[in-house]
Design a protein around this motif. Structure first.
Motif, PDB file in Angstrom:
ATOM      1  N   GLU A 193     -14.696   9.276  40.328  1.00 12.52           N
ATOM      2  CA  GLU A 193     -15.258   7.952  40.167  1.00 12.52           C
ATOM      3  C   GLU A 193     -14.255   6.835  40.439  1.00 12.52           C
ATOM      4  OE1 GLU A 193     -17.752   8.144  36.494  1.00 12.52           O
ATOM      5  OE2 GLU A 193     -17.266   6.019  36.508  1.00 12.52           O
ATOM      6  N   ASP A 194     -13.044   6.991  39.889  1.00  9.26           N
ATOM      7  CA  ASP A 194     -12.082   5.899  39.961  1.00  9.26           C
ATOM      8  C   ASP A 194     -11.616   5.619  41.385  1.00  9.26           C
ATOM      9  OD1 ASP A 194     -12.278   5.955  37.236  1.00  9.26           O
ATOM     10  OD2 ASP A 194     -10.652   7.399  37.021  1.00  9.26           O
ATOM     11  N   ARG A 195     -11.730   6.624  42.238  1.00 10.92           N
ATOM     12  CA  ARG A 195     -11.187   6.446  43.587  1.00 10.92           C
ATOM     13  C   ARG A 195     -12.145   5.718  44.517  1.00 10.92           C
ATOM     14  NH1 ARG A 195     -10.138  11.561  46.196  1.00 10.92           N
ATOM     15  NH2 ARG A 195      -9.868  10.294  48.019  1.00 10.92           N
ATOM     16  N   ILE A 196     -13.426   5.678  44.136  1.00 15.12           N
ATOM     17  CA  ILE A 196     -14.426   5.132  45.046  1.00 15.12           C
ATOM     18  C   ILE A 196     -14.752   3.703  44.640  1.00 15.12           C
ATOM     19  CG2 ILE A 196     -16.734   5.471  45.987  1.00 15.12           C
ATOM     20  CD1 ILE A 196     -14.876   7.724  46.612  1.00 15.12           C
ATOM     21  N   LYS A 197     -14.702   2.807  45.618  1.00 14.24           N
ATOM     22  CA  LYS A 197     -15.075   1.419  45.337  1.00 14.24           C
ATOM     23  C   LYS A 197     -16.591   1.329  45.225  1.00 14.24           C
ATOM     24  CE  LYS A 197     -12.738  -0.460  48.580  1.00 14.24           C
ATOM     25  NZ  LYS A 197     -12.588  -1.316  49.707  1.00 14.24           N
ATOM     26  N   GLY A 198     -17.067   0.511  44.281  1.00  8.82           N
ATOM     27  CA  GLY A 198     -18.505   0.321  44.132  1.00  8.82           C
ATOM     28  C   GLY A 198     -19.224   1.606  43.782  1.00  8.82           C
ATOM     29  N   TRP A 199     -18.655   2.357  42.873  1.00  8.41           N
ATOM     30  CA  TRP A 199     -19.254   3.627  42.450  1.00  8.41           C
ATOM     31  C   TRP A 199     -20.612   3.373  41.802  1.00  8.41           C
ATOM     32  CZ3 TRP A 199     -18.462   8.581  43.204  1.00  8.41           C
ATOM     33  CH2 TRP A 199     -19.034   9.497  42.330  1.00  8.41           C
ATOM     34  N   LYS A 200     -21.583   4.205  42.171  1.00  8.15           N
ATOM     35  CA  LYS A 200     -22.916   4.005  41.605  1.00  8.15           C
ATOM     36  C   LYS A 200     -23.324   5.215  40.786  1.00  8.15           C
ATOM     37  CE  LYS A 200     -24.514   1.362  45.544  1.00  8.15           C
ATOM     38  NZ  LYS A 200     -23.695   2.078  46.542  1.00  8.15           N
ATOM     39  N   GLY A 201     -24.113   4.938  39.739  1.00  9.26           N
ATOM     40  CA  GLY A 201     -24.516   6.005  38.832  1.00  9.26           C
ATOM     41  C   GLY A 201     -25.457   7.010  39.455  1.00  9.26           C
ATOM     42  N   GLU A 202     -26.038   6.686  40.625  1.00 10.30           N
ATOM     43  CA  GLU A 202     -26.997   7.602  41.248  1.00 10.30           C
ATOM     44  C   GLU A 202     -26.378   8.957  41.553  1.00 10.30           C
ATOM     45  OE1 GLU A 202     -26.946   4.460  42.097  1.00 10.30           O
ATOM     46  OE2 GLU A 202     -29.018   3.751  41.929  1.00 10.30           O
ATOM     47  N   PHE A 203     -25.066   8.986  41.694  1.00 11.87           N
ATOM     48  CA  PHE A 203     -24.393  10.258  41.961  1.00 11.87           C
ATOM     49  C   PHE A 203     -24.791  11.300  40.938  1.00 11.87           C
ATOM     50  CE2 PHE A 203     -20.721  13.097  41.752  1.00 11.87           C
ATOM     51  CZ  PHE A 203     -20.563  13.390  43.096  1.00 11.87           C
ATOM     52  N   TYR A 204     -24.726  10.921  39.653  1.00 12.85           N
ATOM     53  CA  TYR A 204     -25.022  11.875  38.584  1.00 12.85           C
ATOM     54  C   TYR A 204     -26.491  12.258  38.574  1.00 12.85           C
ATOM     55  CZ  TYR A 204     -20.425  10.390  37.256  1.00 12.85           C
ATOM     56  OH  TYR A 204     -19.100  10.116  37.289  1.00 12.85           O
TER      57      TYR A 204
END
Lengths: 170, 474
Positions: free
Chosen positions: B91-102
């Motif tokens: 998570e920390d490495r990606i800019k603009g991380w979105k919760g849809e991943f989970y």
């Protein structure tokens, strides 16, 4: 007899138009060939005594999907397809050989194939009595309730994915 | 047939979890909380698999709950928990991380769970598509990274082609037998006389070819290296540990349960695919420079080993497949946790950057060491026992040539895994800085290592259980 004749007419046109989809370099011509192919399949559904499926085929595929294709072609101003120029020329004979092997293999097995199992419950008289749409609806909500519901999950996932992959934050 | 909805309670819990996450995603800005909720939900679903679900059929025979399904459901939930945990670092490495991943990960798990208990070609196909379409999206998830988008596109195109093969095959089987249920098809084919005709053979071949996409073996293996390298690392782990296991459980159900009575037709075919896959995967793994690519090629090789179990078409083969998948899960979970943490620190997945890892973090180095050696099949680790049982299964069925290829390729795999281990332990580190780990991460890593060693030292109870549950497939 006459049905068999029409079945062959529709199938041959369907196969030819499907080949045209692949071999045409112009995306618009491809999409129009696709319409032709879908219409033939709809006609085959009619021959199979399933007017409901035929109507859905025409509405959904011809009406919606191909029109979407054409919109994409229009919006993106797609030129002639140029993928062929990037393909490895040396692989072409190999591809032709593999396709021929598949074709001959499948063909010989199809000639050996026979349908021996008794025909299913949904015979012509049954469908005439119950009606196609009613039978289909009942089946979808009883026997095939599981795939029906899983497909709805699938649509939810596709929706999320489409928004996720195309959405740009300003 | 009746509905028996209580059989799919674990999946209903997971669907509820996914919907909850969709809603909560709007309100929670700290996505790590979403992650924690997800892990809790997965644990609850896992408990509900363990407790209170009776065996039997559900939803008019579309779904079966047997011990094989229970094992695979628990396996997938374990995979899910590890992937969620990896997501925390990613998570920390990606800019603009979105919760849809989970959310998408939960949907992928739902797809795999349904796959493991499908008992009909139609429910099998829709579950497969649920899984595959979710994985297409997840692969292209980091869309700012061109590699990820390329991987997603390649995965989509190969997947669509393989799906076409699969559907065409299913329609031939339906044409030949007049049924889509696995149990009914088995009954019709066992009925003798007319059993096998050309249509069933075509269907068989096309279904096997279509499923090789899911298990990443020849001839639909081409996507594997690019997708493993380009996809976000947690997704790569999901592909390696989860999607492959899901492919094998359906392959076992289709071939052993539905088409088991015509096994003479497909045993040799599978054995040839297995041998070619083994040789191709292990040979191409040797020159790789990127650790994810290396594991991708090694994963093609693993698919070859697992296919040996299918080719033997016996209870021993099926149970050794389950054992292999269990050890494979732990090896993949361990090594990918290390890869995620390491690339979080160093920003690189190249094998050369792993130089001197043992001095920067002994625990990470040891996990990589144990994970890779277990993949290679070194005693006394779990991977050795798994391979041993697979070899035993094929030898018992008289496919000695396949076992010989397998053993030779195990030696080859030892070579390329030892190259990585040499860098980790013997080379001087470029950066001396120590890598600090959170206590929970340490716990996870210790858990994985202990599991791999325990499976290798004391496999008895597991193999007994697997042999017992594998009988249900035949």
């Amino acid at each position: 007899m006459i049905e068999t004749f029409f079945f062959y007419v529709f199938s041959v046109i369907a196969v030819i138009s499907a080949l045209m989809v692949v071999f045409n370099r112009d995306p618009v011509k491809s999409a129009v060939s696709l319409v032709l192919c879908f219409l033939q399949v709809a006609a085959i559904y009619v021959l199979l005594r399933s007017p409901f499926l035929a109507a859905v085929q025409v509405f959904v595929y011809v009406g919606a999907v191909v029109v979407l294709f054409l919109f994409v072609v229009m919006v993106l101003e797609l030129k002639k397809e140029r993928l062929g120029e990037y393909l490895h020329v040396r692989q072409k004979p190999l591809v032709v050989i593999l396709v021929l092997v598949l074709f001959v293999g499948l063909g010989s097995l199809i000639l050996k194939g026979r349908i021996i199992v008794p025909k299913g419950l949904y015979s012509e008289s049954f469908i005439l009595k119950e009606g196609v749409t009613e039978t289909l609806g009942k089946l979808l909500f009883t026997k095939y309730i599981f795939p029906f519901e899983v497909v709805s999950l699938l649509l939810l996932v596709a929706l999320i994915g489409a928004i996720l992959l195309t959405f740009k934050k300003e | 047939m009746e509905l028996n909805i209580n059989i799919i309670i674990p999946e209903i819990i997971l669907i509820a979890l996914a919907v909850c996450l969709i809603v909560l995603d709007f309100f929670i800005t700290d996505k790590k909380k979403l992650n924690t909720i997800g892990i809790c939900g997965l644990v609850i679903a896992g408990m509900s698999v363990l407790l209170g679900v009776k065996n039997g059929f559900a939803l008019s025979g579309m779904i079966i709950q047997d011990n094989v399904a229970v094992f695979f459901k628990l396996l997938f939930i374990l995979v899910g928990i590890y992937i969620f945990y990896m997501g925390r670092f990613f998570e920390d490495r990606i800019k603009g991380w979105k919760g849809e991943f989970y959310i998408l990960i939960v949907f992928a798990i739902i797809g795999m769970e349904f796959l493991s208990s499908s008992y009909d070609f139609i429910s099998f196909y829709v579950s497969l598509e649920l899984l595959t379409i979710t994985l297409y999206i997840l692969t292209a998830y980091t869309k700012d990274n061109p590699h990820s988008v390329e991987a997603g596109l390649k995965y989509l195109i190969t997947g669509a082609l393989a799906s076409g093969f699969l559907l065409y095959g299913i329609s031939f089987i339906y044409g030949g037998t007049g049924s889509t249920g696995f149990g009914e098809i088995a009954g019709i084919l066992r009925g003798g006389g007319h059993g096998l005709n050309g249509f069933v053979t075509i269907g068989l071949v096309l279904i096997i070819l279509g499923l090789t996409f899911k298990i990443s073996s020849i001839p639909f293996h081409v996507w594997t290296p690019d997708v493993y390298q380009g996809a976000p690392t947690p997704v790569t782990a999901l592909l390696a540990a989860g999607s492959k296991a899901a492919g094998f459980v359906v392959l076992m159900r289709v071939l052993f349960t539905a088409l088991g009575s015509v096994k003479e037709e497909w045993m040799l075919f599978i054995a040839v695919i297995s041998a070619v896959t083994l040789i191709f995967g292990n040979m191409s793994a040797m020159p790789q420079k990127n650790i994810k690519r290396l594991i991708a090629y090694a994963g093609i090789g693993s698919a070859g080993y697992l296919l040996m179990g299918i080719a033997s078409a016996s209870v021993l083969g099926a149970s050794s497949i389950m054992f292999y998948l269990l050890t494979y899960l732990f090896s993949i979970a361990g090594s990918f946790l290390v890869i995620v943490i390491f690339s979080h620190v160093s920003g690189s997945d190249e094998i050369d950057s792993y130089a001197g890892l043992s001095r920067r973090s002994p625990l990470l180095a040891a996990t990589m060491f144990i994970g890779l050696l277990s993949l290679a099949g070194v005693p006394p680790l779990g991977g050795f026992i798994a391979k041993f049982y697979l070899f035993a299964a094929v030898v018992k069925e008289g496919l000695i040539w396949l076992a010989v290829i397998g053993i030779l390729m195990a030696i080859v795999s030892m070579y390329y895994f030892l190259l990585v281990i040499k860098r980790i332990y013997l080379m001087e580190p470029v950066v001396e800085e120590k890598i600090t780990l959170e206590p929970t991460t340490k716990l996870m890593l210790y858990g994985v290592n202990i599991a791999i060693i325990a499976l290798g030292v004391y496999p008895g109870p597991f193999t007994d259980w697997f042999v017992q549950i594998a009988r249900q497939l035949f």
